[in-house]
Motif scaffolding. Structure first.
Motif, short mmCIF file in Angstrom:
data_model
loop_
_atom_site.label_atom_id
_atom_site.label_comp_id
_atom_site.label_asym_id
_atom_site.label_seq_id
_atom_site.Cartn_x
_atom_site.Cartn_y
_atom_site.Cartn_z
N THR A 73 23.62 64.40 -7.13
CA THR A 73 23.31 63.23 -6.30
C THR A 73 24.23 63.13 -5.07
N MET A 74 25.28 63.95 -4.99
CA MET A 74 26.10 63.98 -3.77
C MET A 74 25.24 64.31 -2.56
N THR A 75 24.14 64.98 -2.82
CA THR A 75 23.26 65.39 -1.73
C THR A 75 22.73 64.18 -0.94
N MET A 76 22.71 63.01 -1.59
CA MET A 76 22.23 61.81 -0.90
C MET A 76 23.16 61.40 0.25
N LEU A 77 24.39 61.89 0.22
CA LEU A 77 25.35 61.50 1.27
C LEU A 77 25.34 62.45 2.45
N ILE A 78 24.57 63.52 2.36
CA ILE A 78 24.58 64.51 3.45
C ILE A 78 23.86 63.97 4.69
N ARG A 79 24.53 64.15 5.80
CA ARG A 79 23.96 63.78 7.10
C ARG A 79 24.07 64.99 8.02
N ARG A 80 23.07 65.18 8.86
CA ARG A 80 23.18 66.26 9.84
C ARG A 80 23.97 65.72 11.03
N ASP A 81 24.90 66.52 11.51
CA ASP A 81 25.71 66.09 12.65
C ASP A 81 24.85 66.00 13.91
N GLY A 82 24.80 64.81 14.50
CA GLY A 82 23.94 64.59 15.65
C GLY A 82 24.29 65.42 16.87
N LYS A 83 25.60 65.66 17.08
CA LYS A 83 26.02 66.33 18.32
C LYS A 83 25.61 67.79 18.37
N THR A 84 26.05 68.55 17.36
CA THR A 84 25.75 69.98 17.41
C THR A 84 24.46 70.32 16.66
N GLY A 85 24.12 69.46 15.71
CA GLY A 85 22.86 69.64 14.99
C GLY A 85 22.88 70.75 13.96
N CYS A 87 25.70 71.25 11.75
CA CYS A 87 26.64 71.01 10.67
C CYS A 87 26.14 69.90 9.77
N GLU A 88 26.51 70.01 8.51
CA GLU A 88 26.21 68.95 7.56
C GLU A 88 27.49 68.17 7.33
N VAL A 89 27.37 66.86 7.23
CA VAL A 89 28.56 66.03 7.12
C VAL A 89 28.42 65.03 5.97
N ILE A 90 29.53 64.81 5.29
CA ILE A 90 29.57 63.76 4.28
C ILE A 90 30.78 62.89 4.57
N THR A 91 30.60 61.59 4.64
CA THR A 91 31.76 60.72 4.79
C THR A 91 31.70 59.63 3.74
N VAL A 92 32.85 59.30 3.20
CA VAL A 92 32.98 58.22 2.23
C VAL A 92 34.09 57.34 2.72
N SER A 93 33.85 56.02 2.79
CA SER A 93 34.94 55.14 3.19
C SER A 93 35.07 53.99 2.20
N ASP A 94 36.20 53.31 2.23
CA ASP A 94 36.42 52.14 1.36
C ASP A 94 36.19 52.42 -0.11
N CYS A 95 36.58 53.60 -0.55
CA CYS A 95 36.43 53.92 -1.97
C CYS A 95 37.50 53.18 -2.76
N LYS A 96 37.17 52.78 -3.98
CA LYS A 96 38.11 51.99 -4.79
C LYS A 96 38.70 52.79 -5.95
N LEU A 97 38.32 54.05 -6.08
CA LEU A 97 38.75 54.82 -7.26
C LEU A 97 40.24 55.12 -7.24
N ARG A 98 40.84 55.03 -8.43
CA ARG A 98 42.26 55.37 -8.58
C ARG A 98 42.41 56.42 -9.67
N ALA A 99 43.39 57.29 -9.47
CA ALA A 99 43.68 58.31 -10.49
C ALA A 99 45.06 58.03 -11.08
N SER A 100 45.34 58.62 -12.23
CA SER A 100 46.63 58.39 -12.88
C SER A 100 47.76 58.82 -11.94
N GLY A 101 48.92 58.23 -12.14
CA GLY A 101 50.06 58.57 -11.30
C GLY A 101 50.10 57.74 -10.02
N GLY A 102 49.27 56.71 -9.94
CA GLY A 102 49.30 55.82 -8.79
C GLY A 102 48.56 56.33 -7.56
N TYR A 103 47.73 57.35 -7.73
CA TYR A 103 46.98 57.89 -6.58
C TYR A 103 45.70 57.10 -6.34
#
Ligand SMILES: *[C@@H]1O[C@H](CO)[C@@H](O)[C@H](O)[C@H]1NC(C)=O
Ligand SMILES: *[C@@H]1O[C@H](CO)[C@@H](O)[C@H](O)[C@H]1NC(C)=O
Ligand SMILES: *[C@@H]1O[C@H](CO)[C@@H](O)[C@H](O)[C@H]1NC(C)=O
Ligand SMILES: *[C@@H]1O[C@H](CO)[C@@H](O)[C@H](O)[C@H]1NC(C)=O
Ligand SMILES: *[C@@H]1O[C@H](CO)[C@@H](O)[C@H](O)[C@H]1NC(C)=O
Ligand SMILES: CC(=O)N[C@H]1CO[C@H](CO)[C@@H](O)[C@@H]1O
Length: 361
Positions: A73-85, A87-103
């Motif tokens: 389902t990661m494929t749903m985040l793929i966008r074609r780069d408008g400028k060069t046309g 490249c494929e791009v994926i961006t994720v922002s404001d993620c809330k996930l945390r991993a052990s060790g305070g990351y």
């Protein structure tokens, strides 16, 4: 058909609505009897098989990273780069996930290109910093996919199950099995593979790096999927890609539901609960048979970490079903599920075999 508005949906996306209320007690009993013993049996297999796999596991390459993204389902985040046309791009922002060790995983972005010489990763950033190590790249994408994107396919399940039980929808009875008790164990039991306040079960000998509370918090925000819901967008990927097959499967499900008189407002919930969930597991287990650490910030992948990851993959991401009660749609001898099975076989035979009637693992 236009999607109905949120208020008219009989089911809501809530992963933590999994308490054992009296009307669903029978489902909890069924789960503890038929499905949960499989985890103990399979644990032994997972450890032995993973010890064997250690001889063959290799580190991820660019092709593995892109293959994983394009076949889940990661494929749903793929966008074609408008400028060069090109490249494929994926961006994720404001993620809330945390991993052990305070990351914390706050954001990430990936840019890649598919050329005559295969795929090539051009750029990857995590929390604003460049990451070039392929193992860390893969771990980060895997971490995000399994705990954010994939979790979204679980979100409607509890509510859908309550709807089936409360309205006694006989046609969909098999779609009520296991999902709720499974969520209950994942979120509330000390046997969960997820971390609770950074604590890990002492009994398992392996375990995940994600903090449970952060997974629940992340699951409350579906906005990562905004703009990706337009199913037409999936179809633009091509008929036989993962996204294209999802698109066609959704249409098939809609038609089958129509033929069997099922409330059409249940379409997306049922789609996520059956098809999306199963084929996403199928893709992620096929594309992650690699040597990497489950913790995205681990600099090395020791032999122990490789074993830890492999046990997790065999036990948790590969379909784990009771052979006597598998609840795959192919095994349910009822008109609705058989009809759906036939339709899915025309799209992809291997998909049709793995799709279960509910979230079973
Ligand atoms: C959900 O996440 C998006 C970014 O992905 C953010 O802009 C938005 O404010 C968040 N909404 C809530 C309710 O947290
Ligand atoms: C990503 O996170 C980092 C660290 O919090 C922040 O400095 C950066 O501005 C963020 N980038 C984006 C595009 O949100
Ligand atoms: C689950 O269904 C929702 C509801 O319409 C949809 O927007 C979303 O894309 C689906 N999630 C996944 C992972 O397919
Ligand atoms: C987690 O471990 C810490 C310290 O070992 C302990 O104080 C805390 O109560 C534990 N939390 C849970 C939910 O068990
Ligand atoms: C397995 O790896 C995860 C992620 O790094 C770690 O949190 C967990 O503690 C490991 N399991 C064990 C038993 O050490
Ligand atoms: C096994 C499998 O389904 N592989 C597919 C992964 O995604 C690429 C790109 O969409 C397809 O070409 C592969 O067939």
């Amino acid at each position: 058909m236009r999607p109905t508005t949120k208020t008219s949906l009989p089911v809501r996306p809530r992963i933590d609505d999994c308490e054992c209320t009296p009307n669903v007690q029978h489902l909890f009993r069924r789960h503890y009897l038929l499905q949960s013993p499989m985890y103990y049996i399979r644990w032994i297999y997972a450890v032995l098989y993973s010890l064997y796999l250690l001889f063959f596991l290799r580190a991820p390459t660019d092709r593995d990273i892109v293959g994983y993204i394009e076949n889940t389902t990661m494929t749903m985040l793929i966008r074609r780069d408008g400028k060069t046309g090109e490249c494929e791009v994926i961006t994720v922002s404001d993620c809330k996930l945390r991993a052990s060790g305070g990351y914390k995983l706050k954001n990430m972005s990936l840019r890649y290109k598919t050329g005559r010489n295969g795929v090539q990763i051009l750029h990857f950033t995590r929390n604003g910093d460049d990451v070039t190590d392929r193992s860390q790249m893969f771990s980060t994408i895997y971490f995000y996919h399994t705990h954010s994107m994939h979790t979204k396919s679980h979100l409607f399940s509890n509510s859908l199950v309550r709807h089936i039980v409360d309205n006694d929808v006989k046609t969909l009875q098999e779609s009520s099995y296991t999902s709720m008790p499974l969520h209950y164990v994942l979120l509330h039991s000390s046997l969960s593979v997820l971390m609770w306040d950074g604590n890990m079960s002492q009994y398992l000998g392996y375990g995940d790096a994600c903090i449970r509370e952060s997974l629940v918090e992340e699951s409350r925000n579906m906005s990562a999927l905004d703009g990706h819901r337009a199913e037409e967008h999936w179809n633009s990927h091509g008929k036989d890609t993962f996204a294209g097959k999802l698109f066609r499967s959704r249409l098939a499900l809609r038609d089958v539901m129509g033929r069997h008189g099922i409330d059409p407002t249940l379409l997306d919930a049922l789609f996520n609960h059956t098809i999306v969930h199963s084929v996403d597991h199928h893709g992620m287990s096929e594309w992650s048979c690699l040597r990497f650490s489950l913790h995205p910030w681990d600099k090395e992948c020791s032999l122990y970490q490789a074993l830890n990851t492999s046990v997790y993959r065999v036990l948790i991401t590969q379909p784990n079903l009771n052979p006597l009660a598998p609840n795959t749609i192919s095994s349910i001898n009822k008109p609705f599920y058989q009809d759906l099975y036939r339709e899915l076989k025309n799209i992809d035979t291997s998909w049709a075999e793995v799709v279960t009637a509910s979230v079973m693992y």
